[in-house]
Design an enzyme around this catalytic site. Structure first.
Site, PDB file in Angstrom:
ATOM      1  N   HIS A 159       0.821  -1.213   0.000  1.00 27.56           N
ATOM      2  CA  HIS A 159       0.000   0.000   0.000  1.00 27.56           C
ATOM      3  C   HIS A 159       0.849   1.254   0.000  1.00 27.56           C
ATOM      4  CE1 HIS A 159      -4.164  -1.535   0.818  1.00 27.56           C
ATOM      5  NE2 HIS A 159      -3.453  -2.629   0.977  1.00 27.56           N
ATOM      6  N   GLU A 211       3.449   0.333   3.805  1.00 20.72           N
ATOM      7  CA  GLU A 211       2.948   1.643   3.368  1.00 20.72           C
ATOM      8  C   GLU A 211       4.173   2.460   2.956  1.00 20.72           C
ATOM      9  OE1 GLU A 211      -0.179   2.783   3.149  1.00 20.72           O
ATOM     10  OE2 GLU A 211      -1.419   1.693   4.620  1.00 20.72           O
TER      11      GLU A 211
HETATM   12 ZN   LIG Z   1      -4.167   1.489   0.783  1.00 23.76          ZN
END
Ligand SMILES: [Zn+2]
Length: 261
Positions: free
Chosen positions: A79, A141
């Site tokens: 992500h 992330e």
């Molecule tokens: Zn995401």
């Protein structure tokens, strides 16, 4: 056989986070493609199944169901962040403990080596893909899409390469994956010290093992002079070596060659 379920976040009608002209779903897919391609091309006994390979949106349940049914050894969800911060962070399910946290440490550290963003730390969160997957799982992330500095990195294909390869390097260490091809060196034989030195960070940034090698001997307190003869060497596998030789020749380094180590 190591079975990786690889999950590029979002997709289709769900762009994920957006900012600075970018959509999370595109960046997560680009990074995931590097992970997929590197693992399948360069490692033995690895199988990778992706939750999506194009601009589609499998639901979160479809993603975890598929991984569970397949019997993946590891679930890796990729992500990009948003919400006003900057930097890299990774997540595991709360209080999950080792081996998942060991995998998180190794993957997190490899990504921090190349990502060029600050370290927001190893974190825990009750996210669907971490909670419902039956196997150890982490979610990365890689920067904030709404931060201009982070987004600038995301626009650089070399950064995408480096971040994807760092995920792979972390997996290699976590699961003791074995590289497929015999090791090759790509060598530019006729450089000066400063020329070789200038190339090193550029290729390290792209995830390669690169170094300058002196072509004369130095005394213990002697430093190389700018114009001393040096070689530039990248240690990689056969496929990369082939492509790098072409790339260097195109850049004007006519005497570049590859050799088995
Ligand atoms: Zn995401």
């Amino acid at each position: 056989m190591f079975k990786l379920f690889l999950d590029p976040g979002h997709g289709g009608n769900d762009p994920g986070a957006v900012g600075n002209g970018l959509q999370e779903k595109d960046i997560t897919l680009s990074i995931s493609k590097v992970i997929h391609d590197t693992l399948t091309a360069e490692y033995n006994d690895v199988e990778v199944k992706m939750s999506r390979t194009g601009d589609a949106f499998p639901t979160l349940n479809q993603r975890t169901n598929e991984a569970n049914k397949w019997g993946a050894d590891f679930f890796l969800s990729v992500h990009i962040n948003s919400g006003g911060g900057t930097g890299f962070e990774s997540f595991v399910y709360p209080n999950v403990g080792p081996p998942t946290t060991t995998y998180q440490n190794l993957i997190h550290d490899e990504i921090m080596k190349v990502i060029g963003l600050n370290n927001r730390g190893r974190k825990q969160s009750d996210l669907h893909v971490l909670r419902v997957s039956n196997m150890p799982s982490i979610l990365t992330e890689s920067g904030f899409i709404d931060n201009p500095f982070d987004a600038g990195k995301m626009k650089d294909p070399n950064w995408i390469q480096a971040v994807g390869r760092a995920h792979v390097k972390g997996l290699e260490r976590a699961f003791n994956l074995q590289r497929k091809n015999p090791a090759y060196d790509v060598i530019i034989p006729n450089l000066s010290y400063w020329q070789a030195r200038a190339l090193v960070p550029e290729y390290e940034q792209r995830g390669y093992q690169a170094k300058g090698v002196a072509l004369k001997n130095y005394g213990p307190n002697e430093a190389p002079a700018e114009n001393d003869p040096y070689q530039f060497v990248i240690s990689t596998d056969y496929e990369n070596a082939k492509n790098l030789v072409i790339e260097f020749k195109r850049r004007g380094y006519d005497r570049t060659y590859g050799q088995e180590r």
